[in-house]
Design a protein around this motif. Structure first.
Motif, PDB file in Angstrom:
ATOM      1  N   ILE A  68       0.860  -1.181   0.000  1.00 36.13           N
ATOM      2  CA  ILE A  68       0.000   0.000   0.000  1.00 36.13           C
ATOM      3  C   ILE A  68       0.896   1.230   0.000  1.00 36.13           C
ATOM      4  CG2 ILE A  68      -1.851   1.255   1.165  1.00 36.13           C
ATOM      5  CD1 ILE A  68      -2.593  -1.340   2.605  1.00 36.13           C
ATOM      6  N   CYS A  98      -1.458  -1.289  -4.174  1.00 43.51           N
ATOM      7  CA  CYS A  98      -2.598  -0.416  -3.883  1.00 43.51           C
ATOM      8  C   CYS A  98      -2.098   1.011  -3.668  1.00 43.51           C
ATOM      9  CB  CYS A  98      -3.324  -0.880  -2.627  1.00 43.51           C
ATOM     10  SG  CYS A  98      -3.793  -2.621  -2.623  1.00 43.51           S
ATOM     11  N   ASN A  99      -2.745   1.976  -4.287  1.00 44.74           N
ATOM     12  CA  ASN A  99      -2.370   3.378  -4.151  1.00 44.74           C
ATOM     13  C   ASN A  99      -3.391   4.094  -3.267  1.00 44.74           C
ATOM     14  OD1 ASN A  99      -0.964   5.861  -4.757  1.00 44.74           O
ATOM     15  ND2 ASN A  99      -2.716   6.375  -6.054  1.00 44.74           N
ATOM     16  N   ALA A 100      -2.984   4.469  -2.050  1.00 43.58           N
ATOM     17  CA  ALA A 100      -3.922   5.039  -1.075  1.00 43.58           C
ATOM     18  C   ALA A 100      -4.097   6.548  -1.208  1.00 43.58           C
ATOM     19  CB  ALA A 100      -3.473   4.706   0.339  1.00 43.58           C
ATOM     20  N   GLU A 107      -6.871   3.769   2.405  1.00 41.33           N
ATOM     21  CA  GLU A 107      -5.935   2.845   3.056  1.00 41.33           C
ATOM     22  C   GLU A 107      -6.708   1.746   3.794  1.00 41.33           C
ATOM     23  OE1 GLU A 107      -2.153   3.098   6.130  1.00 41.33           O
ATOM     24  OE2 GLU A 107      -3.901   4.354   6.476  1.00 41.33           O
ATOM     25  N   TYR A 110      -8.151  -0.770   1.416  1.00 44.85           N
ATOM     26  CA  TYR A 110      -7.147  -1.675   0.857  1.00 44.85           C
ATOM     27  C   TYR A 110      -6.648  -2.686   1.898  1.00 44.85           C
ATOM     28  CZ  TYR A 110      -6.867   1.012  -3.465  1.00 44.85           C
ATOM     29  OH  TYR A 110      -7.154   1.610  -4.665  1.00 44.85           O
ATOM     30  N   ALA A 124       3.483  -1.340   3.907  1.00 45.55           N
ATOM     31  CA  ALA A 124       2.626  -0.163   3.788  1.00 45.55           C
ATOM     32  C   ALA A 124       3.387   1.130   4.065  1.00 45.55           C
ATOM     33  CB  ALA A 124       1.442  -0.275   4.747  1.00 45.55           C
TER      34      ALA A 124
END
Length: 334
Positions: A68, A98-100, A107, A110, A124
């Motif tokens: 993340i 995953c792009n928060a 976040e 994800y 993360a």
């Protein structure tokens, strides 16, 4: 069409199902080359595809990790992801990115998605606002490694730059020259975004204690789309900055755009130095002085720690904060 099974592969190759299973799991220690070739050919001839869901349930692993990132547009984030992916490839693991966008709600979504997919661990760049959720995962023995940000409430292995050293390098590169007014340009100085706060505080302290010729320090912080306007306002003053320290690659882009728009020359009108060695630094006119993070090494270290937690769950482990040393790339912009 009949669904091809492991038993079909075993029959075609003339071996047992357990031997096929060992082959599919990469356990070749006691398997002869002839046997491997037979199974490989049988898999190819029958177009066999293992049932990954069934395998993950049986082996209690999905051979997948999640990453993340706070903002995938950063050069640093991209390089870290690449290093993690390289090690995943070596370990024959899959990677979900995953792009928060530094948004706690994204976040959280994800984290929950990755847990639902039963990934074996998470790396993360934490926003700092989902402490309870991360704590729940840690209490369940879930492997987690943090990048770039320290969450003081959680005991998690954390990889980040020596941000104080990076700030000191920037000031030291400027303070013994003729520059008198330094402007620091940063995204919002949020307490949970460790690099921004540490760099800003270290610059201020360094200038106050050993500033050399630097007599004035100005701090600009805001969303990326606000930077240009804030620079314009600052440069309207008679005592305008003659040097700029850009906190990261995205703020550097805004600084360079502003300088070009105002028809200013680097370093004659204003010197520029930044953290993150952008790809165009060498051939920009003039070439840009930057402070680089060893992002590939940092990403690989994070992945190595995570795999250690995943593959050696019973091994005693004490979480730690690991900082990497920045490097000055001296060019012609300051």
């Amino acid at each position: 069409m009949k669904k091809i099974t492991m038993a079909d592969v075993a029959e075609q190759a003339g071996v047992s199902k357990s031997t096929v299973s060992q082959y599919l799991n990469g356990r070749f220690d006691y398997m002869g080359k002839t046997t491997r070739t037979k199974i490989e050919q049988a898999v190819k001839d029958l177009n066999y595809r293992p049932n990954m869901v069934a395998r993950s349930l049986k082996q209690k692993t999905t051979t997948t990790i999640g990453v993340i990132v706070a903002n995938i547009l950063h050069v640093y984030s991209t390089q870290v992801i690449r290093a993690i992916e390289d090690l995943c490839n070596e370990k024959e693991f899959h990677l979900i990115i995953c792009n928060a966008d530094d948004q706690p709600k994204k976040e959280k979504k994800y984290i929950e998605m990755l847990k639902a997919k039963q990934v074996d661990g998470i790396i993360a760049f934490p926003t700092g606002d989902n402490i309870a959720l991360y704590k729940q995962l840690l209490d369940e023995g879930y492997p987690i490694v943090f990048m770039d940000r320290i969450v003081k409430e959680l005991k998690v292995d954390t990889i980040l730059l020596d941000n104080e050293k990076a700030a000191h390098i920037a000031v030291e590169e400027l303070m013994h020259k003729d520059f008198e007014h330094l402007a620091v340009v940063s995204p919002p100085l949020l307490q949970q975004v460790t690099p921004r706060v540490e760099r800003a505080e270290a610059v201020a302290k360094k200038v106050e204690e050993q500033g050399g010729n630097i007599q004035k320090l100005s701090m600009i912080s805001g969303e990326i789309n606000e930077i240009s306007k804030k620079l314009h306002e600052l440069f309207q003053h008679d005592d305008k900055p003659d040097a700029i320290f850009a906190m990261n690659d995205l703020t550097l882009h805004e600084v360079l755009s502003f300088v070009k728009k105002e028809n200013m020359k680097i370093p004659e009108d204003v010197a520029v130095i930044s953290v993150d060695d952008v790809s165009f630094a060498n051939f920009y006119t003039p070439p840009l002085t930057t402070i680089s993070q060893p992002a590939f090494e940092m990403g690989r270290k994070a992945a190595e720690i995570l795999f250690s937690l995943i593959l050696e769950p019973d091994k005693q482990h004490q979480s730690e904060i690991i900082r990497f040393t920045p490097t000055l790339n001296r060019r012609e912009s300051c």
